[in-house]
Design a protein around this motif. Structure first.
Motif, PDB file in Angstrom:
ATOM      1  N   CYS A 104       0.905  -1.235   0.122  1.00 19.64           N
ATOM      2  CA  CYS A 104       0.036   0.035   0.027  1.00 19.64           C
ATOM      3  C   CYS A 104       0.992   1.400   0.076  1.00 19.64           C
ATOM      4  O   CYS A 104       2.267   1.308   0.335  1.00 19.64           O
ATOM      5  N   HIS A 105       0.319   2.377  -0.374  1.00 17.44           N
ATOM      6  CA  HIS A 105       0.758   3.778  -0.367  1.00 17.44           C
ATOM      7  C   HIS A 105      -0.067   4.433   0.856  1.00 17.44           C
ATOM      8  O   HIS A 105      -1.346   4.917   0.628  1.00 17.44           O
ATOM      9  N   PHE A 106       0.657   4.403   1.973  1.00  9.47           N
ATOM     10  CA  PHE A 106      -0.353   4.758   3.155  1.00  9.47           C
ATOM     11  C   PHE A 106      -0.667   6.385   2.886  1.00  9.47           C
ATOM     12  O   PHE A 106      -1.709   6.733   3.631  1.00  9.47           O
ATOM     13  N   ARG A 107       0.026   7.197   2.436  1.00 11.83           N
ATOM     14  CA  ARG A 107      -0.080   8.654   2.380  1.00 11.83           C
ATOM     15  C   ARG A 107      -1.428   8.882   1.548  1.00 11.83           C
ATOM     16  O   ARG A 107      -2.098   9.917   1.747  1.00 11.83           O
ATOM     17  N   LYS A 108      -1.315   8.039   0.493  1.00 12.30           N
ATOM     18  CA  LYS A 108      -2.700   8.304  -0.576  1.00 12.30           C
ATOM     19  C   LYS A 108      -3.676   7.362  -0.156  1.00 12.30           C
ATOM     20  O   LYS A 108      -4.711   7.683  -0.474  1.00 12.30           O
ATOM     21  N   GLY A 109      -3.634   6.613   0.992  1.00 16.74           N
ATOM     22  CA  GLY A 109      -4.655   5.759   1.424  1.00 16.74           C
ATOM     23  C   GLY A 109      -4.838   4.697   0.082  1.00 16.74           C
ATOM     24  O   GLY A 109      -6.226   4.276   0.090  1.00 16.74           O
ATOM     25  N   THR A 110      -3.977   4.183  -0.712  1.00 15.87           N
ATOM     26  CA  THR A 110      -4.315   3.215  -1.900  1.00 15.87           C
ATOM     27  C   THR A 110      -3.632   1.965  -1.588  1.00 15.87           C
ATOM     28  O   THR A 110      -2.450   1.844  -0.954  1.00 15.87           O
ATOM     29  N   GLU A 111      -4.320   1.007  -2.310  1.00 18.48           N
ATOM     30  CA  GLU A 111      -3.616  -0.191  -2.551  1.00 18.48           C
ATOM     31  C   GLU A 111      -2.900  -0.559  -3.787  1.00 18.48           C
ATOM     32  O   GLU A 111      -3.715  -0.394  -4.653  1.00 18.48           O
ATOM     33  N   ILE A 112      -1.691  -0.648  -3.830  1.00 14.42           N
ATOM     34  CA  ILE A 112      -1.122  -0.772  -5.140  1.00 14.42           C
ATOM     35  C   ILE A 112      -1.310  -2.148  -5.676  1.00 14.42           C
ATOM     36  O   ILE A 112      -1.705  -2.384  -6.686  1.00 14.42           O
ATOM     37  N   CYS A 113      -1.228  -3.205  -4.877  1.00 15.75           N
ATOM     38  CA  CYS A 113      -1.346  -4.761  -5.376  1.00 15.75           C
ATOM     39  C   CYS A 113      -1.426  -5.675  -4.075  1.00 15.75           C
ATOM     40  O   CYS A 113      -1.180  -5.105  -2.925  1.00 15.75           O
ATOM     41  N   TYR A 114      -1.783  -6.944  -4.200  1.00 16.86           N
ATOM     42  CA  TYR A 114      -2.112  -8.002  -3.290  1.00 16.86           C
ATOM     43  C   TYR A 114      -1.465  -9.264  -3.948  1.00 16.86           C
ATOM     44  O   TYR A 114      -1.721  -9.508  -5.113  1.00 16.86           O
ATOM     45  N   TYR A 115      -0.860  -9.889  -3.232  1.00 14.98           N
ATOM     46  CA  TYR A 115      -0.558 -11.541  -3.617  1.00 14.98           C
ATOM     47  C   TYR A 115      -0.865 -12.271  -2.565  1.00 14.98           C
ATOM     48  O   TYR A 115      -1.026 -12.155  -1.268  1.00 14.98           O
TER      49      TYR A 115
END
Length: 497
Positions: A104-115
């Motif tokens: 995740c990119h915590f400053r944007k509050g976004t999830e980039i990917c997951y495995y």
């Protein structure tokens, strides 16, 4: 007889439930007040990650008196949380989904990917070029730029504790993990060239802790026995130092950490399930030190070897005294003594120590420079961070400077101030709930990557853009702390394979 047997069964069952109830009550009584599950420092000890059932928090460690909150999330039950240096990139595993890794990119509050993986994730390690996921009998090595799986180490010895460590530098990017579950073998793996480097026979007992020094040239090891700490050269497995933690009892060592004073490190700290944290100094013994001496018994004319815990003032004075003469005589006869005896004499002792206000809890330790002075940091599962002063000249007992509570509750000893963190921490303040809600649609637009199968996955270019955004340096005006240090906010470059 049947009635008697029935009565005996009823009594036995009642006694069983009564004992069970008492045990549960004892457990409830001894249960710590804090709900902290996971505490860990980032790679250069500039921040602390705390995970619990209520979410996770990231704290900045650039002040002794104040524990500044960088970010706080109260929507997840965190089992593992790892931050990439001082960047915006975090890797996390939740209690509800122990087989899924989220980046995740915590400053944007976004999830980039997951495995998702075939088994429970036991540990996650990352640096600027690699991300490693440790399962019970396998290790996955990812390119951190693209999160592509580069290599899988399968059928490793059962590693129930998820013991592994990754060097923090990219040029000597080594992965270390147990090569056996019966003896203390350390397998060193080159995570850049994706090949095994060396096997180090470190201990007779299974491994309990591992740690690389900052430049990846040395590795510290400890076994389940917990009495001896050893330091080896990574390149060829040469033993450089050996320290004795104690002889009275076996302990469970939970953390080893080299100091962040320089790339080569001067100190090594060790924490366990006891109340004592040991600090060892990595220096060659001086000639002016005498490890042991001998004396001649007047009754039986027998030369006895006993430990000597003092130092002589000058090496020249030593050589001119009878003590120096006998010391040389004992040294010359060392080959005739049992190896166990000479090993004990040659083991270093703790340079400094700390006595914690608790025992029986897992803790992690670190030695770093805070406000231009060496500090020992100890974060424990009881939900506290302890900050100690370290006298680098004299050693001895370290002084407790500050105690910070990590579970968000106010404490009479100390409590972090968010307003102070915003004004002087050098980190971006925690994201507000409104910002997180506004990003909800953006978060939902990202899909996961299921072990290489892309079900609703984002494109490689979008994912790479997010990885760069997560690790990019913040604007100059918002971070007055260590602006010129490239290691503080490491960039992620393209095509590092």
């Amino acid at each position: 007889m049947q009635n008697l047997a029935r009565n005996v069964d009823v009594f036995t069952q009642g006694l069983k439930y009564s004992i069970s109830g008492l045990m549960n009550l004892a457990n409830e009584t001894n249960e710590p007040e804090s709900d902290v599950f996971f505490v860990n420092f980032n790679q250069d000890y500039t921040s602390l990650a705390v995970g619990s059932q209520a979410g996770y928090k990231l704290y900045s460690l650039n002040s002794v008196d104040y524990l500044h909150i960088i970010y706080e999330n109260d929507t997840e039950d965190i089992r593992i949380i790892e931050r990439l240096f001082s960047s915006s990139l975090v890797a996390m595993v939740t209690l509800s989904s122990p087989r899924k890794l989220r980046v995740c990119h915590f400053r944007k509050g976004t999830e980039i990917c997951y495995y998702s993986y075939s088994n429970t994730i036991l540990a996650v390690k990352l640096n600027r070029s690699r991300l490693v996921v440790c399962l019970q009998e396998s290790l996955y090595i990812h390119n951190i730029n693209t999160m592509k799986v580069l290599h899988t180490i399968r059928e490793t010895p059962p590693n129930l504790a998820g013991l592994c460590t990754l060097s923090i530098v990219s040029h000597d990017c080594y992965l270390a993990y147990p090569g056996s579950n019966t003896i203390g073998e350390v397998q060193i793996f080159d995570a850049i060239n994706l090949q095994a480097k060396t096997m180090i026979p470190a201990h007779d007992s299974p491994l309990a802790a591992l740690a690389f020094n900052p430049n990846g040239t040395k590795i510290a090891t400890a076994s389940e026995k917990g009495t001896v700490i050893r330091v080896f050269q990574v390149h060829d497995g040469t033993k450089l130092f050996e320290f004795r933690r104690g002889v009275k009892r076996c302990v469970s060592i939970s953390s080893l950490a080299f100091s962040m004073d320089s790339t080569d490190s001067m100190f090594l700290c060790c924490s366990s399930n006891t109340e004592t944290v040991h600090i060892f100094k990595l220096e060659e013994p001086k000639e002016a030190y005498v490890n042991y001496f001998s004396f001649l018994c007047s009754h039986c004319c027998y030369i006895s070897i006993v430990p000597c815990w003092y130092r002589l003032r000058q090496a020249t004075e030593e050589s001119q005294t009878w003590m120096g003469y006998l010391t040389k005589a004992v040294s010359a006869s060392a080959n005739y003594l049992p190896s166990q005896v000479t090993d004990v004499f040659n083991q270093g002792r703790a340079f400094a120590s700390v006595h914690l206000p608790f025992q029986g809890l897992k803790s992690v330790c670190a030695i770093t420079v805070v406000q231009k002075v060496f500090r020992l940091l100890v974060a424990s599962a009881d939900g506290y961070l302890y900050v100690y002063n370290l006298d680098t000249t004299e050693g001895g007992d370290c002084t407790l400077l500050k105690q910070h509570r990590l579970d968000g509750k106010r404490d009479d000893v100390d409590c972090a101030s968010v307003s102070t963190a915003e004004s002087g921490s050098g980190e971006t303040p925690a994201a507000t709930a409104t910002e997180i809600v506004q990003n909800a649609a953006y978060i939902n637009s990202y899909a996961g990557v299921l072990c290489g199968c892309s079900s609703n996955s984002i494109s490689d270019s979008e994912k790479h853009h997010e990885m760069i955004a997560a690790t990019e340096s913040p604007p100059t005006f918002s971070c007055p702390f260590r602006l010129n240090d490239d290691a503080e906010f490491p960039p992620i470059t393209q095509n590092m394979d």
